[in-house]
Design a protein around this motif. Structure first.
Motif, short mmCIF file in Angstrom:
data_model
loop_
_atom_site.label_atom_id
_atom_site.label_comp_id
_atom_site.label_asym_id
_atom_site.label_seq_id
_atom_site.Cartn_x
_atom_site.Cartn_y
_atom_site.Cartn_z
N THR A 2 -26.95 -67.36 -18.11
CA THR A 2 -26.34 -66.05 -18.03
C THR A 2 -26.69 -64.86 -19.06
O THR A 2 -26.63 -65.38 -20.07
N THR A 3 -27.10 -63.80 -18.48
CA THR A 3 -27.26 -62.74 -19.44
C THR A 3 -25.94 -61.95 -19.71
O THR A 3 -25.03 -61.98 -18.88
N LYS A 4 -25.58 -61.76 -21.05
CA LYS A 4 -24.33 -61.15 -21.62
C LYS A 4 -24.79 -59.80 -21.87
O LYS A 4 -25.50 -59.34 -22.44
N LEU A 5 -23.79 -58.54 -21.59
CA LEU A 5 -23.77 -57.44 -21.93
C LEU A 5 -22.55 -57.18 -22.48
O LEU A 5 -21.38 -57.46 -22.17
N VAL A 6 -22.37 -56.33 -23.72
CA VAL A 6 -21.26 -55.92 -24.51
C VAL A 6 -21.06 -54.56 -24.06
O VAL A 6 -22.05 -53.82 -24.32
N VAL A 7 -19.90 -54.14 -23.69
CA VAL A 7 -19.73 -52.70 -23.38
C VAL A 7 -18.55 -52.33 -24.41
O VAL A 7 -17.41 -52.93 -24.28
N GLY A 8 -18.73 -51.09 -25.05
CA GLY A 8 -17.73 -50.72 -25.86
C GLY A 8 -16.97 -49.55 -25.13
O GLY A 8 -17.45 -48.62 -24.73
N LEU A 9 -15.65 -49.81 -25.02
CA LEU A 9 -14.84 -48.99 -24.70
C LEU A 9 -14.06 -47.89 -25.68
O LEU A 9 -14.02 -48.56 -26.86
N ASP A 10 -13.78 -46.75 -25.49
CA ASP A 10 -13.36 -45.80 -26.62
C ASP A 10 -12.00 -45.35 -26.16
O ASP A 10 -11.54 -44.22 -26.89
N VAL A 36 -16.11 -56.94 -22.60
CA VAL A 36 -15.47 -55.70 -22.67
C VAL A 36 -14.91 -55.57 -24.05
O VAL A 36 -14.03 -56.38 -24.33
N ALA A 37 -15.42 -54.80 -24.95
CA ALA A 37 -14.79 -54.70 -26.21
C ALA A 37 -14.25 -53.34 -26.72
O ALA A 37 -14.55 -52.20 -26.23
N TYR A 38 -13.22 -53.49 -27.36
CA TYR A 38 -12.62 -52.27 -28.04
C TYR A 38 -12.53 -52.42 -29.59
O TYR A 38 -11.83 -53.58 -29.93
N VAL A 39 -12.80 -51.50 -30.14
CA VAL A 39 -12.44 -51.49 -31.86
C VAL A 39 -11.59 -50.89 -32.34
O VAL A 39 -11.84 -49.40 -32.03
N VAL A 40 -10.70 -51.13 -32.94
CA VAL A 40 -9.61 -50.27 -33.54
C VAL A 40 -10.23 -49.84 -34.84
O VAL A 40 -10.46 -50.69 -35.66
N GLU A 41 -10.30 -48.84 -35.32
CA GLU A 41 -11.27 -48.28 -36.50
C GLU A 41 -10.06 -48.75 -37.52
O GLU A 41 -9.13 -48.20 -37.60
N TRP A 42 -10.68 -49.22 -38.52
CA TRP A 42 -9.88 -49.84 -39.81
C TRP A 42 -10.92 -50.03 -40.95
O TRP A 42 -11.67 -50.59 -40.73
N SER A 43 -10.35 -49.58 -41.86
CA SER A 43 -11.02 -49.88 -43.14
C SER A 43 -10.18 -50.62 -44.13
O SER A 43 -9.17 -50.30 -44.51
N PRO A 44 -10.70 -51.98 -44.81
CA PRO A 44 -10.11 -52.88 -45.75
C PRO A 44 -10.01 -51.94 -47.05
O PRO A 44 -9.49 -51.98 -47.92
N PHE A 45 -10.90 -50.51 -46.96
CA PHE A 45 -10.94 -49.82 -48.43
C PHE A 45 -9.90 -48.64 -48.56
O PHE A 45 -10.17 -48.10 -49.45
N SER A 46 -8.95 -48.49 -47.44
CA SER A 46 -8.18 -47.45 -47.47
C SER A 46 -7.12 -47.77 -48.61
O SER A 46 -6.82 -48.86 -48.90
N PHE A 47 -6.53 -46.79 -49.04
CA PHE A 47 -5.39 -46.96 -50.20
C PHE A 47 -4.23 -46.65 -49.49
O PHE A 47 -3.93 -46.08 -48.55
N GLN A 48 -3.45 -47.98 -49.93
CA GLN A 48 -2.07 -48.04 -49.31
C GLN A 48 -1.09 -48.35 -50.24
O GLN A 48 -1.49 -48.89 -51.26
#
Length: 145
Positions: A2-10, A36-48
């Motif tokens: 099986t061929t796999k394709l990753v598609v990024g949703l925004d 089908v992939a969705y990435v929630v933008e997040w940085s471990p380097f943010s100051f909190q």
């Protein structure tokens, strides 16, 4: 095999165009699975603050649940209704790095993304996430206008 394709949703129409292109590719390929992939933008380097850190895990889980419900589940259902094999994933992180990591994890042959999110002047150019993905991906990247 099986061929796999990753598609990024925004979450915009541009992501829907990327999904439609991946669907066409999968139909041409035949034995193909779309991840089908969705990435929630997040940085471990943010100051909190300490209080914000206490809520961080809960907030991340809520974001994953919301993205799955609103974007991933409907997209996977539509692909399956069209007779295609599909699965979905939501992750936190840098969009380019995370989509590349997902493609490695699932053994994808290709990543399909939109040129940029919808809107104004930026619509004419690659978005920074798309540009970074094209430059650093381990597999070919198809960029849909």
């Amino acid at each position: 095999m099986t061929t796999k394709l990753v598609v990024g949703l925004d979450g915009h129409g541009s992501g829907e165009r990327a999904l439609a292109h991946a669907q066409r590719l999968a139909q041409l390929i035949g034995d193909c699975e779309i991840v089908v992939a969705y990435v929630v933008e997040w940085s471990p380097f943010s100051f909190q603050t300490a209080e914000e850190n206490e809520q961080r895990h809960k907030r991340r889980e809520e974001e994953i649940s919301t993205a799955t419900e609103r974007m991933i589940t409907p997209a996977v259902a539509a692909l399956e209704a069209a007779g295609l094999s599909a699965s979905g994933i939501v992750r936190h992180g840098d969009v380019a790095d995370t989509l590349n990591a997902i493609s490695k994890e699932v053994g994808a042959e290709q990543i399909v993304v939109a040129r940029s999110s919808e809107g104004g002047f930026a619509k004419r150019f690659f978005g920074s996430s798309t540009s970074n993905l094209v430059m650093g991906a381990s597999v070919p990247v198809t960029v849909v206008a």
